[in-house]
Design an enzyme around this catalytic site. Structure first.
Site, PDB file in Angstrom:
ATOM      1  N   GLU A 176      -6.767  35.623  75.174  1.00 17.37           N
ATOM      2  CA  GLU A 176      -8.070  36.107  75.643  1.00 17.37           C
ATOM      3  C   GLU A 176      -8.750  35.082  76.554  1.00 17.37           C
ATOM      4  OE1 GLU A 176      -9.953  39.267  73.449  1.00 17.37           O
ATOM      5  OE2 GLU A 176      -9.303  38.321  71.596  1.00 17.37           O
ATOM      6  N   ARG A 201      -1.145  40.483  68.106  1.00 15.39           N
ATOM      7  CA  ARG A 201      -1.868  40.432  66.836  1.00 15.39           C
ATOM      8  C   ARG A 201      -1.809  41.829  66.222  1.00 15.39           C
ATOM      9  NH1 ARG A 201      -8.097  40.104  69.171  1.00 15.39           N
ATOM     10  NH2 ARG A 201      -8.734  42.004  68.125  1.00 15.39           N
ATOM     11  N   GLU A 246     -20.139  41.874  67.218  1.00 14.72           N
ATOM     12  CA  GLU A 246     -19.548  41.362  68.461  1.00 14.72           C
ATOM     13  C   GLU A 246     -20.113  42.123  69.647  1.00 14.72           C
ATOM     14  OE1 GLU A 246     -15.296  41.534  68.832  1.00 14.72           O
ATOM     15  OE2 GLU A 246     -14.982  40.853  66.787  1.00 14.72           O
ATOM     16  N   ASN A 282     -10.291  42.256  60.628  1.00 13.33           N
ATOM     17  CA  ASN A 282     -11.000  42.424  61.891  1.00 13.33           C
ATOM     18  C   ASN A 282     -10.638  43.785  62.460  1.00 13.33           C
ATOM     19  OD1 ASN A 282     -12.638  41.132  64.081  1.00 13.33           O
ATOM     20  ND2 ASN A 282     -10.808  41.641  65.272  1.00 13.33           N
ATOM     21  N   GLU A 283     -11.617  44.622  62.627  1.00 11.05           N
ATOM     22  CA  GLU A 283     -11.415  45.931  63.270  1.00 11.05           C
ATOM     23  C   GLU A 283     -10.137  46.629  62.775  1.00 11.05           C
ATOM     24  OE1 GLU A 283     -11.481  45.254  67.496  1.00 11.05           O
ATOM     25  OE2 GLU A 283     -13.665  45.431  67.539  1.00 11.05           O
ATOM     26  N   HIS A 333     -11.414  36.694  78.653  1.00 11.62           N
ATOM     27  CA  HIS A 333     -12.505  37.438  78.029  1.00 11.62           C
ATOM     28  C   HIS A 333     -13.747  36.566  78.026  1.00 11.62           C
ATOM     29  CE1 HIS A 333     -15.007  39.315  74.978  1.00 11.62           C
ATOM     30  NE2 HIS A 333     -14.418  40.424  75.416  1.00 11.62           N
TER      31      HIS A 333
HETATM   32  C1  GAL Z   1     -12.796  42.856  69.743  1.00  9.81           C
HETATM   33  C2  GAL Z   1     -12.034  41.998  68.767  1.00  9.81           C
HETATM   34  C3  GAL Z   1     -12.117  40.537  69.162  1.00  9.81           C
HETATM   35  C4  GAL Z   1     -11.860  40.340  70.601  1.00  9.81           C
HETATM   36  C5  GAL Z   1     -12.749  41.219  71.386  1.00  9.81           C
HETATM   37  C6  GAL Z   1     -12.554  41.091  72.859  1.00  9.81           C
HETATM   38  O1  GAL Z   1     -12.476  44.186  69.646  1.00  9.81           O
HETATM   39  O2  GAL Z   1     -12.533  42.154  67.463  1.00  9.81           O
HETATM   40  O3  GAL Z   1     -11.215  39.823  68.368  1.00  9.81           O
HETATM   41  O4  GAL Z   1     -10.513  40.611  70.880  1.00  9.81           O
HETATM   42  O5  GAL Z   1     -12.514  42.553  71.041  1.00  9.81           O
HETATM   43  O6  GAL Z   1     -13.332  42.028  73.518  1.00  9.81           O
END
Ligand code: GAL
Length: 642
Positions: free
Chosen positions: A344, A104, A296, A142-143, A347
């Protein structure tokens, strides 16, 4: 109402699962879902052909279920067709390697084709959903993190440099190109700081960092303005972890309607609690003191360290309360349901692979209930009397090649200063060196290697006006072009306030420790300085520095300026910070208060392994009862009557 929920990626699942999602979201008290962050390939399966039917259905379903939507533009993850159609818009590293899709964040923010595609999809979404009743806010991208060194970047960098410096002469002067035969004779010769033989030009590095930050802000504004043309809901973009400094976050804080951050401590335990406070205090500061939102967090730690460590029972709640205590308007997670496949899969999520019958989901439910009970806190703010100085330029300046010690880190110094304040139970803001600091009784400058003339003047004025300032070693050493200050450090107006003159930097060897006159130990760094009006509070005892000042104090105007020329060990540093900043209740994180319109709430977190008695019993919003004691690891939010 406080927000509770997380990233929701329903496109990974099917109808039966969506039904279960609805039921479990209700059970957990979810009221906000971030949707669409990675949905570009579904929303625009081919360039210019949109498919919104599936998203219509999810938005309607969420709305019917009482869940509002934080609708994202999907521009952090362009689909594969984008690569093939616009190979020039993919990111190139400093060594010339061009990345392709397969992960990504594969885009160059300076590439016209990417910017157009991003604007178009933002506009299409805004047009369709600008007035949708489910949409509570917009989540651009996003970020923002990807940096690129390609030819589009080079062209944009030259335009930016022309604007900043006015002429090639001025650029040559700013970058010190008289040395190493680096003089530029035409704008076309100027490049981004790509891989080269040895030390990169420092001015080129710093200007590139500033330039890229401006590119990001412009790209954000373009999407935001497309959205604003169709929607009156707040627009934001989520800031990355504090360790990433790809952007001037003070500037970004001024562009968003609501500051939002992502926060993933890399280990559980006390360090994670301190890190939570660090991230939250930064968010509040970038928001100019206004409420902000934790966009998040994880139900476990993240993979960056090579191990995804679980959070201990109760820890998700403590982190959540830690953020809300410092101004967050709720708490969201990445992501609602743990992925079954894809990048992920491992995660953590609010709903783990094990399903609802799991410790994690039960804790998530309890956290949802706690957030609901804190509803009355919404809109209240936190006031701090102490500040830590933070400046993106100062951070970027410390990344250049050829500095005198590799053991000095900008981010570490800031964390250390904040940690010492946190350990002392003192709530701190972050502030920019050029901000008006008058409302703070104590200000610490842990790492202002770069300090502008205006910043030096401002700090002098702060002390003169009655503030107490602690400046730490290696500060005020270069100006905002990275030119060394001549005639002794730090920059002259600050030097006067400090009543000292630093003549020589004397970095210490790896593992070298020194003992100061009061018995404290220090490492990493020392300086040869002379008091010019200041009193030497502690002196060096070794080598050529023996008897010279290590820590000084100078009464100046109505205030006091302290200078610490070495890196004290943890206990010595904690003692100094406590002496200057005062202390709260030890072992208990007491946030001064969130307050609004004469009402206030006190947040208490017990990080000890033993129960602790509260300074004053009170009505706790989390339990609905009067509490006088907190169990080990417990939290309370006490309603305080005026
Ligand atoms: C963030 C990101 C998310 C996801 C997450 C996992 O930094 O915005 O999309 O990847 O990390 O920790």
């Amino acid at each position: 109402m406080m927000f509770f929920g997380g990233d929701y990626n329903p496109e990974q699942w099917d109808e039966a699962v969506w039904k279960e999602d609805d039921a479990l979201m209700r059970r957990a008290g979810v009221n906000l879902a971030t949707v669409g962050v990675f949905s570009w390939a579904l929303l625009e399966p081919e360039e210019g052909r949109y498919d919104f039917a599936w998203l219509d259905a999810h938005l309607d379903r969420l709305h019917a279920n009482g869940v509002s939507v934080d609708l994202a533009t999907p521009t952090a993850s362009p689909p594969p067709w984008f690569t093939l159609a616009h190979p020039d818009a993919l990111p190139v590293g400093p060594d010339g390697t061009r990345l392709v899709h397969g992960s990504r964040d594969t885009y160059c923010l300076a590439a016209p084709a990417y910017r157009t595609a991003a604007r178009n999809i933002a506009a299409a979404l805004a047009e369709r959903y600008g007035g949708h009743p489910a949409v509570a806010m917009w989540h651009v991208h996003n970020e923002y993190a990807t940096v690129c060194w390609c030819d589009h970047t080079a062209a944009a960098f030259r335009d930016w440099l022309r604007e900043r410096h006015g002429s090639l002469e001025a650029l040559n002067e700013a970058w010190g190109t008289a040395f190493w035969s680096q003089r530029y004779g035409a704008w076309e010769q100027v490049l981004p700081p790509r891989a080269s033989q040895w030390h990169k030009n420092p001015g080129q590095h710093l200007d590139f960092r500033r330039f890229w930050s401006d590119v990001v802000l412009t790209a954000y504004r373009e999407q935001r303005d497309e959205i604003r043309a169709h929607s009156d809901r707040p627009v934001t973009t989520n800031m990355m972890l504090p360790g990433y400094q790809n952007l001037d976050l003070w500037a970004l804080g001024r562009e968003v309607d609501l500051v939002t951050i992502d926060h993933y401590p890399d280990a559980p335990g006390l360090d994670a609690a301190a890190d939570t406070a660090f991230a939250a205090d930064r968010a509040r500061s970038f928001a100019g003191g206004r409420p902000w939102l934790l966009m998040e967090q994880g139900t476990s730690t993240v993979y960056d360290t090579g191990r995804i460590l679980g959070k201990e029972p109760g820890e998700i709640l403590r982190h959540t309360i830690g953020h809300i205590a410092r101004g967050s308007e709720g708490a969201l997670f990445f992501q609602w349901r743990q992925s079954r496949a894809g990048a992920e899969t491992w995660h953590s999520a609010m709903l783990p692979h094990a399903g609802a019958d799991s410790r994690i989901f039960r804790e998530v439910q309890a956290v949802g209930e706690a957030v609901r009970r804190l509803g009355e806190v919404e809109g209240s703010t936190v006031t701090a009397e102490v500040a830590v100085l933070h400046d993106a330029d100062a951070w970027w300046a410390m990344e250049v090649d050829g500095l005198p010690s590799k053991d000095l880190g900008y981010h570490d110094s800031l964390r250390r200063a904040h940690r010492a304040l946190w350990d002392a139970g003192v709530t701190a803001d972050f502030a920019h060196p050029e901000h008006n600091l008058g409302r703070y009784r104590f200000v610490v400058a842990p790492a202002l290697f770069l300090l502008s003339d205006a910043g030096a003047e401002n700090l002098r004025g702060y002390v003169e006006g009655g503030g107490t300032l602690l400046v730490q070693h290696y500060s005020g050493v270069v100006d905002d072009r990275l030119h060394a200050r001549l005639g002794g450090y730090p920059a002259s107006p600050l030097r006067e306030a400090l009543g000292i003159r630093v003549e020589e930097h004397r970095p210490l060897r790896e593992h070298e420790r020194i003992v100061l006159s009061d018995g404290t130990q220090a490492a990493v760094w020392s300086e040869s300085l002379r008091a010019k009006g200041a009193e030497a509070v502690v002196t060096y005892t070794h080598g050529m520095l023996a008897g010279k000042p290590a820590l000084t104090r100078h009464r100046f105007g109505a205030g006091e300026a302290w200078y610490l020329s070495t890196r004290l060990d943890d206990s010595g540093y904690a003692a100094l910070i406590t002496q200057l900043a005062g202390s709260g209740t030890s072992g208990l994180e007491t946030v001064t208060r969130r307050a609004t319109d004469g009402r206030s709430w006190q947040f208490l977190l017990n990080h000890n392994t033993d129960p602790i008695s509260l300074p004053e019993p009170g009505h706790d919003l989390l339990t609905g009862m009067t509490v006088a004691e907190l169990p080990a690891g417990g939290c309370a939010v006490l309603r305080k009557n005026p």
